[in-house]
Design a protein around this motif. Structure first.
Motif, PDB file in Angstrom:
ATOM      1  N   ARG A 136      22.923  24.604  -4.184  1.00  0.00           N
ATOM      2  CA  ARG A 136      23.539  23.886  -5.293  1.00  0.00           C
ATOM      3  C   ARG A 136      23.103  22.422  -5.272  1.00  0.00           C
ATOM      4  NH1 ARG A 136      28.632  25.121  -7.045  1.00  0.00           N
ATOM      5  NH2 ARG A 136      28.103  27.285  -7.247  1.00  0.00           N
TER       6      ARG A 136
ATOM      7  N   PRO B  13      21.744  11.699  -0.070  1.00  0.00           N
ATOM      8  CA  PRO B  13      23.037  11.258   0.476  1.00  0.00           C
ATOM      9  C   PRO B  13      23.331  11.873   1.845  1.00  0.00           C
ATOM     10  CG  PRO B  13      23.292  11.939  -1.812  1.00  0.00           C
ATOM     11  CD  PRO B  13      21.905  12.324  -1.397  1.00  0.00           C
TER      12      PRO B  13
ATOM     13  N   GLN C 214      20.642  19.416  -5.288  1.00  0.00           N
ATOM     14  CA  GLN C 214      19.269  19.086  -5.652  1.00  0.00           C
ATOM     15  C   GLN C 214      18.785  17.868  -4.885  1.00  0.00           C
ATOM     16  OE1 GLN C 214      16.932  20.508  -7.700  1.00  0.00           O
ATOM     17  NE2 GLN C 214      18.287  22.273  -7.719  1.00  0.00           N
TER      18      GLN C 214
ATOM     19  N   GLU D 111      17.832  26.436 -11.129  1.00  0.00           N
ATOM     20  CA  GLU D 111      18.551  25.465 -10.301  1.00  0.00           C
ATOM     21  C   GLU D 111      19.024  24.270 -11.105  1.00  0.00           C
ATOM     22  OE1 GLU D 111      15.454  25.099  -7.533  1.00  0.00           O
ATOM     23  OE2 GLU D 111      16.064  26.921  -6.487  1.00  0.00           O
ATOM     24  N   LEU D 112      18.174  23.804 -12.011  1.00  0.00           N
ATOM     25  CA  LEU D 112      18.543  22.617 -12.765  1.00  0.00           C
ATOM     26  C   LEU D 112      19.154  22.958 -14.120  1.00  0.00           C
ATOM     27  CD1 LEU D 112      17.978  20.159 -11.117  1.00  0.00           C
ATOM     28  CD2 LEU D 112      16.315  19.435 -12.806  1.00  0.00           C
TER      29      LEU D 112
ATOM     30  N   VAL E  80      29.357  13.060  -0.841  1.00  0.00           N
ATOM     31  CA  VAL E  80      28.774  13.527   0.416  1.00  0.00           C
ATOM     32  C   VAL E  80      29.251  12.688   1.598  1.00  0.00           C
ATOM     33  CG1 VAL E  80      26.624  13.734   1.699  1.00  0.00           C
ATOM     34  CG2 VAL E  80      26.740  14.519  -0.660  1.00  0.00           C
TER      35      VAL E  80
ATOM     36  N   LEU F 150      28.923  21.067   6.296  1.00  0.00           N
ATOM     37  CA  LEU F 150      28.725  22.331   5.592  1.00  0.00           C
ATOM     38  C   LEU F 150      28.610  21.971   4.122  1.00  0.00           C
ATOM     39  CD1 LEU F 150      31.368  24.672   7.270  1.00  0.00           C
ATOM     40  CD2 LEU F 150      28.900  24.866   7.452  1.00  0.00           C
TER      41      LEU F 150
ATOM     42  N   GLU G 114      27.331  23.394  -0.053  1.00  0.00           N
ATOM     43  CA  GLU G 114      27.182  24.597  -0.870  1.00  0.00           C
ATOM     44  C   GLU G 114      25.766  25.158  -0.785  1.00  0.00           C
ATOM     45  OE1 GLU G 114      28.636  21.808  -2.664  1.00  0.00           O
ATOM     46  OE2 GLU G 114      29.935  22.731  -4.171  1.00  0.00           O
TER      47      GLU G 114
ATOM     48  N   SER H 131      32.878  16.367   1.045  1.00  0.00           N
ATOM     49  CA  SER H 131      31.433  16.493   1.210  1.00  0.00           C
ATOM     50  C   SER H 131      30.982  17.952   1.132  1.00  0.00           C
ATOM     51  CB  SER H 131      30.994  15.876   2.533  1.00  0.00           C
ATOM     52  OG  SER H 131      31.432  16.661   3.614  1.00  0.00           O
ATOM     53  N   SER H 132      31.862  18.857   1.538  1.00  0.00           N
ATOM     54  CA  SER H 132      31.448  20.256   1.511  1.00  0.00           C
ATOM     55  C   SER H 132      31.478  20.842   0.110  1.00  0.00           C
ATOM     56  CB  SER H 132      32.310  21.095   2.453  1.00  0.00           C
ATOM     57  OG  SER H 132      33.589  21.271   1.910  1.00  0.00           O
ATOM     58  N   ILE H 133      32.078  20.122  -0.827  1.00  0.00           N
ATOM     59  CA  ILE H 133      32.064  20.625  -2.210  1.00  0.00           C
ATOM     60  C   ILE H 133      31.361  19.640  -3.135  1.00  0.00           C
ATOM     61  CG2 ILE H 133      34.102  22.124  -2.051  1.00  0.00           C
ATOM     62  CD1 ILE H 133      35.621  19.757  -3.465  1.00  0.00           C
ATOM     63  N   SER H 134      30.466  18.821  -2.575  1.00  0.00           N
ATOM     64  CA  SER H 134      29.825  17.786  -3.400  1.00  0.00           C
ATOM     65  C   SER H 134      29.048  18.396  -4.560  1.00  0.00           C
ATOM     66  CB  SER H 134      28.912  16.919  -2.546  1.00  0.00           C
ATOM     67  OG  SER H 134      27.811  17.670  -2.101  1.00  0.00           O
ATOM     68  N   GLY H 135      28.553  19.616  -4.382  1.00  0.00           N
ATOM     69  CA  GLY H 135      27.813  20.264  -5.463  1.00  0.00           C
ATOM     70  C   GLY H 135      28.704  20.647  -6.629  1.00  0.00           C
ATOM     71  N   THR H 136      30.006  20.638  -6.399  1.00  0.00           N
ATOM     72  CA  THR H 136      30.949  21.022  -7.446  1.00  0.00           C
ATOM     73  C   THR H 136      31.377  19.826  -8.289  1.00  0.00           C
ATOM     74  OG1 THR H 136      31.768  22.456  -5.722  1.00  0.00           O
ATOM     75  CG2 THR H 136      32.940  22.545  -7.774  1.00  0.00           C
TER      76      THR H 136
ATOM     77  N   SER I 131      26.691  11.642  -4.971  1.00  0.00           N
ATOM     78  CA  SER I 131      26.180  10.903  -3.831  1.00  0.00           C
ATOM     79  C   SER I 131      27.324  10.362  -2.964  1.00  0.00           C
ATOM     80  CB  SER I 131      25.294   9.770  -4.332  1.00  0.00           C
ATOM     81  OG  SER I 131      24.928   8.935  -3.292  1.00  0.00           O
TER      82      SER I 131
END
Lengths: 410, 314
Positions: A211, A217, A213, B221-222, B256, A206, A208, B287-292, B253
């Motif tokens: 979020r 990975p 880009q 987004e960016l 994740v 799962l 985000e 991995s589920s919060i890698s965007g954070t 990276s």
């Protein structure tokens, strides 16, 4: 003084006369993401809904007046939607339409429920055109909410059976989804279908929403578990970036998707998308050419993405309205809801109906594969969606959730 | 394990270089002019769309060349006719102006190109694997993006630290009135810097747009993440931006691939099962919060070094 009196009488007579000829028009409010990131989808819902309403109006409208459609921009967020709903309710909207985002639908359905408790006799009906989170017909279900789209189990079960029949499913499935109500529903549905699909879920992710880009990975992680098929409920960039990253890395898997038909996806993914599957509600190739041509003439494009299901939804409303007659008087939304429960629609793949227990549409699901030679190529590419299997409505539907306790009007 | 480390590092570094490519112009503009340019990511988007239009009609490489020039010119116009007017009212006004511009650019793009992603793709002859690593192809274009970013860094660094023009620019930033008294046209310098910053974003868009979807949301987004890069790296420091980009890329990276959770921490003291029963935050995997991760990094850096890793104004 005398003149004043005459004037007053005249005014009174005039207003009386006006009340007699002016029927109450049915007001439909579209509370959609008409600005911000999800504009593309919100705009499609509005276009398709307007198309059917225009048809109803051409045939004389409803209750002796043309149906009025008002667009409200929720700016892509639940807060905006709550504000716009208050505005719509104040302006006397009878039916609210919305579809992009389960989070926003969750807000609207709760607002509608509360509004109806506080304003008996002045109810609002919520037609959910595209929000698929299970809780909307589960925990949050109520009499004035109708869902006209599928849910995760409907899509996943159809995908699994079609891909297995085609020999493209394999025995190892990787599940990757967005971390919110819809993505978690998908993950659960993928796990639940393992037994009937004869596969093992090798790993499950799962992440985000919108979020990430760089999906490389995740692709590295997918490769490590060596799946045959990757199943995902991702939409928009999350789907596109995932598929592109997989394609670039030369990952040899089949994708089972739910929103691959979003406009621009095939053009962007290019050859990477070929051979992958999608479970959706309508494939144009199976539909009647005449209405597609008519739609194209009216809107400038053939129906895409969520437009067909929106057309179906409003057509079912048309069906419900055709059996009602308020004689030009006050519109009773509860009567419309009751009529909608019994409405059916003859589609190209069978009959659509509403399940009265939780107001979930019972609809056939089509599984298609991206390939060359489709009747309606998309995005100016040579590829399109070739239908592989039609899952009949009664086969696609899932059991009513126990969590749905619907209180019916007396 | 070795495979995981190598693949993750490689993915992280190339993604980091992409981030640097987009944020370099922002750093430059902030560092040299003190303008926090919210429309920066919009220049990135414009670059992608212009390159897309040229690729469709003429050629990919010409698009790569022309897009930065056009976006740079647009940047010059924005500085000359808009930013300069509000400059004397202070930074808040500049910020608000660029914030508004970002919205206008987004709506303009939607007006001309529609709401959907456009089909901006690299030419077919660039779409090949550069090498194969542990059975996975590594796309050449990712390497290409990385090379462009490194080229950008080297050029910028040399320009600012080794040339006379760079000297004047730095002087104009540090002591504008002194530089002016020495006969340098400071407003012209600012205009040039803003133009170059915008052009860099345009080039970033032209290169990256062919790899990522080119859609009206790409600025959004960016946009946030490039600000994170600039803040972490230290406002105005090109080297800082590079290091911050790479850190964000590599950390995201690795995050994740690591299924770490708080519950695993409790395993060390034998309370793992209890923590897993609690669920919620305890079982939330990395991995589920890698965007954070970038935002976490920003938080930590701001707490420890408020001016950023390479910032001077600590």
């Amino acid at each position: 003084m005398r003149a004043m009196k005459t004037l007053a009488v005249a005014a009174a007579v005039l207003s009386l006369g006006a009340a007699e000829v002016r029927a109450e028009p049915l007001k439909i409010g579209i509370i959609e993401s008409l600005s911000g990131a999800q504009t593309s989808t919100g705009r499609l819902f509005a276009t398709a809904a307007q198309y059917v309403v225009d048809q109803i109006n051409a045939e004389g409208g409803f209750n002796g007046a043309p149906i009025e459609v008002v667009e409200y921009d929720n700016a892509g967020g639940a807060t905006g939607a709550a504000d716009r709903f208050r505005q719509a309710a104040a302006e006397g909207v009878h039916i609210v339409l919305q579809g992009a985002s389960s989070a926003i639908a969750g807000q609207i359905t709760e607002d509608v429920r509360r509004h109806n408790i506080r304003n008996p006799g002045n109810e609002v009906l919520f037609m959910n055109l595209g929000a698929e989170a299970l809780e909307l017909t589960g925990d949050k279900c109520h009499f004035y909410h109708f869902r006209f789209t599928t849910t995760a189990p409907m899509r996943v079960n159809a995908l699994v059976s079609a891909m297995a029949e085609e020999g493209d499913l394999g025995t190892r499935v990787y599940s990757i989804n967005q971390n919110y109500s819809w993505g978690r529903d998908m993950e659960e549905a993928i796990l639940a279908a393992a037994e009937i699909g004869g596969y093992e879920v090798v790993d499950s992710d799962l992440h985000e929403v919108n979020r990430i880009q760089d999906f490389s990975p995740f692709v590295a992680k997918i490769r490590a578990s060596q799946p045959d098929t990757v199943m995902t409920g991702n939409w928009s960039n999350d789907l596109l970036l995932l598929m592109k990253a997989a394609g670039d890395a030369g990952l040899d898997v089949r994708f089972g998707t739910t929103f691959l038909d979003q406009v621009g996806n095939l053009a962007n993914a290019g050859e990477t998308a070929v051979g992958h599957y999608i479970a959706h509600l309508v494939n144009l190739e199976l539909e009647d050419e005449a209405w597609i041509a008519d739609y194209e003439q009216a809107t400038g494009h053939v129906p895409v993405y969520i437009e067909p299901q929106t057309i179906n939804a409003i057509s079912m409303l048309r069906e419900a309205l055709s059996g009602l007659d308020f004689g030009g008087g006050e519109i009773d939304v509860t009567q419309i809801a009751l009529a909608l429960e019994g409405a059916t629609l003859e589609g190209a793949n069978g009959t659509l109906s509403i399940r009265p227990e939780d107001h979930q549409v019972v609809t056939p699901v089509v599984v298609s594969r991206v390939a060359e030679g489709a009747k309606y190529p998309v995005d100016d590419t040579q590829w399109g969606f070739v239908p592989v299997k039609v899952v009949a409505a009664e086969e696609a539907i899932y059991p009513v959730q126990d969590s749905c306790n619907m209180e019916r009007p007396d | 394990m070795l495979e995981f480390v190598i693949v993750s590092t490689l993915n992280g570094v190339t993604y980091g270089l992409l981030l640097f490519m987009v944020s370099a112009g922002l750093t430059l503009i902030f560092g040299m002019m003190g303008v926090l340019n919210f429309a920066h990511a919009s220049f990135y988007m414009l670059g992608a769309y212009i390159a897309y239009s040229i690729t469709r009609t003429i050629d990919f490489w010409i698009g790569l060349l022309v897009a930065p020039i056009l976006v740079g010119l647009l940047g010059v116009l924005v500085e000359r006719y808009l930013l300069r007017r509000v400059h004397r009212y202070g930074h808040a006004h500049e910020l608000l102006l660029t914030f508004g511009l970002a919205f206008i650019f987004e709506e303009l793009i939607k007006l001309f190109y529609g709401d959907f992603p456009v089909n901006y793709a690299m030419p077919a002859y660039l779409r090949f694997p550069a090498f194969s690593l542990f059975g996975a192809d590594y796309p050449f274009y990712r390497i290409f993006i990385g090379l462009v970013a490194i080229g950008m860094f080297v050029l910028l660094y040399l320009l600012l630290s080794r040339t006379r023009a760079g000297l004047v620019v730095r002087a104009a930033e540090r002591l504008p009135s002194m530089a002016e008294a020495l006969g340098h046209n400071v407003p012209l310098v600012f205009m040039g810097v803003f133009g170059v910053g915008a052009a860099l974003a345009g080039l970033g868009g032209a290169v990256a747009g062919a790899f990522f979807p080119t859609n009206p949301n790409m600025a959004l987004e960016l946009g946030v993440i490039v600000f994170v890069v600039v803040v972490v790296g230290g406002l105005g420091s090109i080297e800082g931006s590079l290091v911050a980009s790479l850190m964000i890329g590599v950390f995201s990276s690795f995050a994740v691939g690591l299924n770490w959770s708080l519950a695993r921490l409790f395993d060390l003291v034998g309370l793992g099962d209890w923590a897993r029963d609690l669920g919620g935050l305890m079982t939330l995997t990395l991995s589920s919060i890698s965007g954070t991760v970038p935002f976490l990094l920003m938080l930590i850096v701001l707490l420890v070094r408020p001016a950023g890793l390479f910032g001077e104004r600590n």
